[in-house]
Design an enzyme around this catalytic site. Structure first.
Site, PDB file in Angstrom:
ATOM      1  N   SER A 116      -2.680 125.973  16.484  1.00 49.93           N
ATOM      2  CA  SER A 116      -1.592 126.941  16.580  1.00 49.93           C
ATOM      3  C   SER A 116      -2.044 128.231  17.254  1.00 49.93           C
ATOM      4  O   SER A 116      -3.199 128.650  17.122  1.00 49.93           O
ATOM      5  CB  SER A 116      -1.057 127.249  15.185  1.00 49.93           C
ATOM      6  N   TYR A 139       3.332 129.865  21.287  1.00 47.35           N
ATOM      7  CA  TYR A 139       4.541 130.664  21.121  1.00 47.35           C
ATOM      8  C   TYR A 139       4.617 131.615  22.317  1.00 47.35           C
ATOM      9  O   TYR A 139       3.584 132.093  22.805  1.00 47.35           O
ATOM     10  CB  TYR A 139       4.488 131.483  19.828  1.00 47.35           C
ATOM     11  N   THR A 165       6.306 125.522  21.676  1.00 50.78           N
ATOM     12  CA  THR A 165       7.244 125.463  20.561  1.00 50.78           C
ATOM     13  C   THR A 165       8.479 126.283  20.905  1.00 50.78           C
ATOM     14  O   THR A 165       8.367 127.468  21.236  1.00 50.78           O
ATOM     15  CB  THR A 165       6.601 125.993  19.271  1.00 50.78           C
ATOM     16  N   HIS A 285      10.921 121.833  12.814  1.00 52.79           N
ATOM     17  CA  HIS A 285       9.907 122.751  12.291  1.00 52.79           C
ATOM     18  C   HIS A 285       9.656 122.516  10.809  1.00 52.79           C
ATOM     19  O   HIS A 285       9.448 123.452  10.027  1.00 52.79           O
ATOM     20  CB  HIS A 285      10.306 124.204  12.543  1.00 52.79           C
TER      21      HIS A 285
END
Length: 411
Positions: A116, A139, A165, A285
């Site tokens: 992430s 992101y 994402t 999600h």
């Protein structure tokens, strides 16, 4: 239904649910609810699981399954079975160096791991784990210079694939956050006292100092470098104007495989493919964003038909057993991703717990293939399942949660 397995030895766990129970006992309530919770009434969270129960197997008899092969490939590279560790943030809350424990276990299991943007470890640290197929989740932040630098770092680190994402540019209404925090960055006093009842977690995570966010160090304000402050600040920096132009920009900027995660519409999947995406992840999600959304499994077959062959198609959400993986593959997925299943193992037993979670899923998947009379992943098809064309109405999952505690509701 979750088991009440009393042992703390992860090697004795026989299911992901048992690892979840171990994780719940070890973690403070505020951390377990972060791991386990969903948005609002958790309708989407429950639906993600319920749809798997609504699909029945139709095994083929008298097929020789003396040898069953679960291996497959994604983006031209082999993997042990059709599973990848989904991108998850704040893993240092579960265990010290949680990102590295996940990465080492994934490498040992011969499956990819997606890191992430808001992981606690830096890109370079995770990518350096020997034998790891490293994917990077992205992101879109408001700071364009930071985005360019992040992509350069991922390229230099040898990242195999980039995952954009697209379902989190607006933060979901996660009511457990509001219950647990006096301010966006400070847990309630009762939650802080409750955490002291978990001495193992305190020694492992709290006393050495809760880690920060390695990938955000260069843009974090000096007064926001603690975990809670950085988490709140980063939410304000994710760009709410995220649109198809960002995908076009990434496609010109990133030379490797590009995956779009967070789509729930077959037409959006086709549009992403036409814009240059090499892969799609159908995802809500994990039930943490839009409550009441469709479950990825419900639109999987339709999306595969719309995309045709040639585009990697994956789903996440609700994966708890190898049978779930088999159902998804039979309906058209090339692989599945899961965040919670490995994290339950991480929280319960560190790297050994993650390894146990991955081993359980792989063993269960192989067993289901054999019981279905299928010797290879390619043999899994819609004719393995009953009522594939119409999954039928879901069981009633819309019941409001009322006053019941989030920790006591079924997952």
């Amino acid at each position: 239904m979750a088991r009440t397995f009393a042992s703390r030895r992860v090697d004795r766990a026989l299911s992901i649910d048992e690892l979840r129970h171990m994780a719940r006992r070890r973690l403070p309530e505020v951390v377990f609810e972060y791991l386990d919770g969903g948005a609002e009434d958790e309708v989407t969270l429950r639906r993600n699981r319920a749809v798997f129960d609504d699909v029945a197997f139709l095994p083929a008899a008298l097929n020789d399954v003396a040898t069953v092969d679960a291996t497959t490939s994604l983006f031209g590279r082999p993997m042990a079975f059709p599973f990848a560790v989904a991108p998850t943030g704040f893993n240092g809350l579960m265990r010290r160096d949680g990102d590295l424990a996940l990465a080492r276990a994934a490498a040992a299991a011969d499956i990819p791991l997606a890191q992430s943007t808001v992981s606690n470890a830096r890109i370079e640290t995770v990518a350096a784990v020997p034998g790891l197929r490293h994917w990077m989740q992205l992101y879109i932040f408001r700071d364009q210079a930071f985005m360019e630098a992040l992509l350069e770092r991922a390229e230099r680190a040898g990242c195999e694939a980039l995952i954009l994402t697209v379902d989190s540019n607006v933060f979901g209404n996660r009511e457990w956050d509001k219950r647990n925090y006096a301010t966006p960055s400070r847990p309630r006093l009762s939650r802080r006292f409750e955490a002291l009842r978990h001495p193992g977690w305190v020694r492992d995570v709290l006393l050495p100092g809760i880690p920060g966010f390695g990938n955000l160090d260069e843009i974090l304000p000096p007064d926001r470098r603690d975990l809670s402050g950085a988490a709140h600040w980063s939410r304000t920096q994710i760009d709410p104007s995220l649109s198809w132009r960002h995908l076009d920009w990434l496609r010109t900027r990133w030379r490797g495989p590009l995956v779009v995660k967070g789509l729930l519409s077959p037409s959006d999947a086709v549009r992403a493919r036409d814009a240059g995406a090499d892969g799609i992840v159908l995802s809500n999600h994990g039930g943490r964003q839009l409550d009441g959304a469709v479950a990825p499994l419900q639109i999987l077959a339709e999306t595969r038909q719309a995309l045709g062959a040639g585009t990697v198609l994956m789903i996440d959400g609700g994966i708890r057993r190898g049978s779930d993986i088999a159902k998804a593959v039979a309906l058209g997925a090339d692989a599945v991703l899961s965040g919670r299943a490995p994290l339950y193992g991480l929280a319960a037993g560190g790297e050994a717990g993650v390894a146990r979670a991955l081993a359980l899923l792989a063993e269960q998947f192989l067993r289901v293939m054999a019981l279905l009379g299928r010797r290879s992943v390619a043999d899994l098809s819609p004719d393995c399942l009953r009522d594939v064309a119409d999954l039928g109405p879901l069981r009633s999952v819309e019941t409001p949660c009322g006053a019941q505690s989030i920790r006591d509701r079924p997952r």
